[in-house]
Design a protein around this motif. Structure first.
Motif, PDB file in Angstrom:
ATOM      1  N   TYR A  87       0.830  -1.204   0.000  1.00 25.44           N
ATOM      2  CA  TYR A  87       0.000   0.000   0.000  1.00 25.44           C
ATOM      3  C   TYR A  87       0.865   1.255   0.000  1.00 25.44           C
ATOM      4  O   TYR A  87       0.576   2.233  -0.707  1.00 25.44           O
ATOM      5  N   SER A  93       0.637   7.143  -1.933  1.00 23.03           N
ATOM      6  CA  SER A  93       1.137   6.867  -0.580  1.00 23.03           C
ATOM      7  C   SER A  93       2.581   7.329  -0.425  1.00 23.03           C
ATOM      8  O   SER A  93       2.985   7.779   0.653  1.00 23.03           O
ATOM      9  N   LEU A 108      -6.980  -2.110   2.561  1.00 23.99           N
ATOM     10  CA  LEU A 108      -5.938  -3.119   2.389  1.00 23.99           C
ATOM     11  C   LEU A 108      -6.492  -4.487   2.010  1.00 23.99           C
ATOM     12  O   LEU A 108      -5.743  -5.353   1.547  1.00 23.99           O
TER      13      LEU A 108
END
Length: 403
Positions: A87, A93, A108
């Motif tokens: 992730y 991110s 997730l």
């Protein structure tokens, strides 16, 4: 004897299993990450509850009550450090890891359905194997509530045992079923002594990455291998198995590995995540490349988290090993150093040969706590992979004939 084996239900496989710890689907990734850091387990179950007495926001809180309907509280998946690492490798991110970690853990969870399945204790061994062969990674089974679990004080953040209908839960994995079958392996004679090649269970469908390729190219493959409970093979231009990027190994690392995955080659990443912590020169390389690419958010997170982890783990690491590990988790989960894990040059991939017997490969996988074994020729060229699912198909056919 065969009738006795077939009479077993999943409740027999649950004996001695610990109660399943859980987090709410609304828990933030940051809180879930703290739970994973402080847990001996590499994953934690995620639950969604509809009732008012169920989970709240943040870390796991209250659990289901005995009066709620069975469908009100369900395990909907599980997450691990690897999920967080993948992730954090996403472009958005990388820009702001701290902000990304404020998202709920629901982001997730894989889109693949059926990875986690609820079954009753009366579910038969054959049914359990069928569920696994259809894609279930974990079977969630109710067990009797342990009074001691009611007395445990909540820590913040922490995972809590889920109590529903007066029952707690445990989960069964492919490894649990394989271990159970291994305990009665004599009933399957002569199949266990046959080679994996003759049984036709070597799958050529493997995920590979070149040793010199950017490790970032393997991120989607790592996510798939996590769902499939396999790994990503690292090979050279001749197809020789050099090593692997294993979700198992990544799960023993810190989430700052996302910085290394983003900047290093596949070969350098293997050295970075090798047990004992990354070499200092590679840490410097990662820092420099993050700066070059203007990934300031990940750079700040990488350097801050790494420094914090080093400080918190240095005293214990120095005492036990005489050196400091930049990754506090790595030394707690060392891989086996046996011959089978060192047959491949510069690797800790678990390997066997096409002529290896089924029972030998089963024992290898169980001993190293992996769900697969790479199959190579004498020259280390990669042939394929054998998984627990492949093995279970063989036993399933034999059990059906025994019924």
């Amino acid at each position: 004897m065969a009738v006795t084996l077939l009479a077993h239900g999943v409740s027999d496989l649950c004996l001695g299993k610990p109660a399943l710890r859980s987090l709410s689907v609304t828990t933030t990734i940051a809180d879930a990450l703290e739970v994973l850091r402080n847990s001996d387990d590499n994953s934690v179950s995620i639950w969604g509850c509809k009732h008012k007495a169920g989970f709240g926001s943040g870390a796991a809180t209250a659990t289901a009550t005995a009066d709620d309907d069975d469908d009100d509280c369900r395990c909907i998946g599980k997450i691990s450090i690897v999920d967080v690492i993948c992730y954090l490798c996403k472009e958005e991110s990388l820009k702001s890891p701290s902000a990304a970690l404020n998202a709920p853990v629901s982001v997730l969870l894989p889109e693949i359905s059926g990875l986690v399945m609820h079954v009753e204790p009366s579910c038969s061994l054959l049914e359990a194997i069928d569920f696994i062969l259809k894609g279930a990674q974990n079977l969630v089974v109710p067990i009797k509530t342990r009074l001691s679990s009611r007395k445990k004080q909540h820590q913040k953040p922490s995972a809590t045992a889920t109590i529903h209908g007066g029952r707690e839960f445990c989960w069964l994995t492919q490894e649990d079923v394989i271990r159970f079958l291994l305990s009665s392996i004599g009933l399957f004679s002569p199949i266990p002594a046959l080679s994996i090649e003759s049984l036709g269970i070597i799958s050529p469908d493997v995920t590979t990455i070149d040793y010199h390729s950017p490790a970032s190219a393997a991120v989607p493959a790592i996510a798939r291998s996590l769902a499939d409970q396999t790994s990503v093979a690292v090979v050279d231009s001749d197809g020789t198995l050099i090593g692997e990027i294993s979700p198992y190994t990544l799960a023993c690392c810190d989430e700052t590995v996302a910085g290394a995955l983003t900047t290093l080659s596949a070969g350098d990443l293997m050295a970075y995540i090798d047990c004992g912590g990354p070499p200092e020169d590679l840490v410097r390389v990662v820092t420099a490349r993050l700066k070059e690419r203007n990934l300031n958010g990940m750079l700040d997170y990488f350097t801050t988290s790494l420094s914090s982890t080093t400080l918190s783990s240095s005293s214990s690491d120095e005492e036990s090993t005489g050196r400091v590990s930049p990754l506090g988790r790595s030394l707690r989960h060392s891989r086996s150093m046996s011959y089978s894990a060192r047959m491949v040059r510069r690797a800790e991939a678990i390997v066997c040969h096409p002529k290896s017997s089924l029972v030998a490969v089963m024992i290898q996988a169980i001993a190293h706590r992996v769900n697969y074994v790479w199959v190579i020729e004498e020259d280390c060229s990669l042939v394929g992979i054998v998984t627990f699912s492949d093995m279970l198909r063989v036993f399933r056919e034999h059990l059906e004939a025994m019924a």
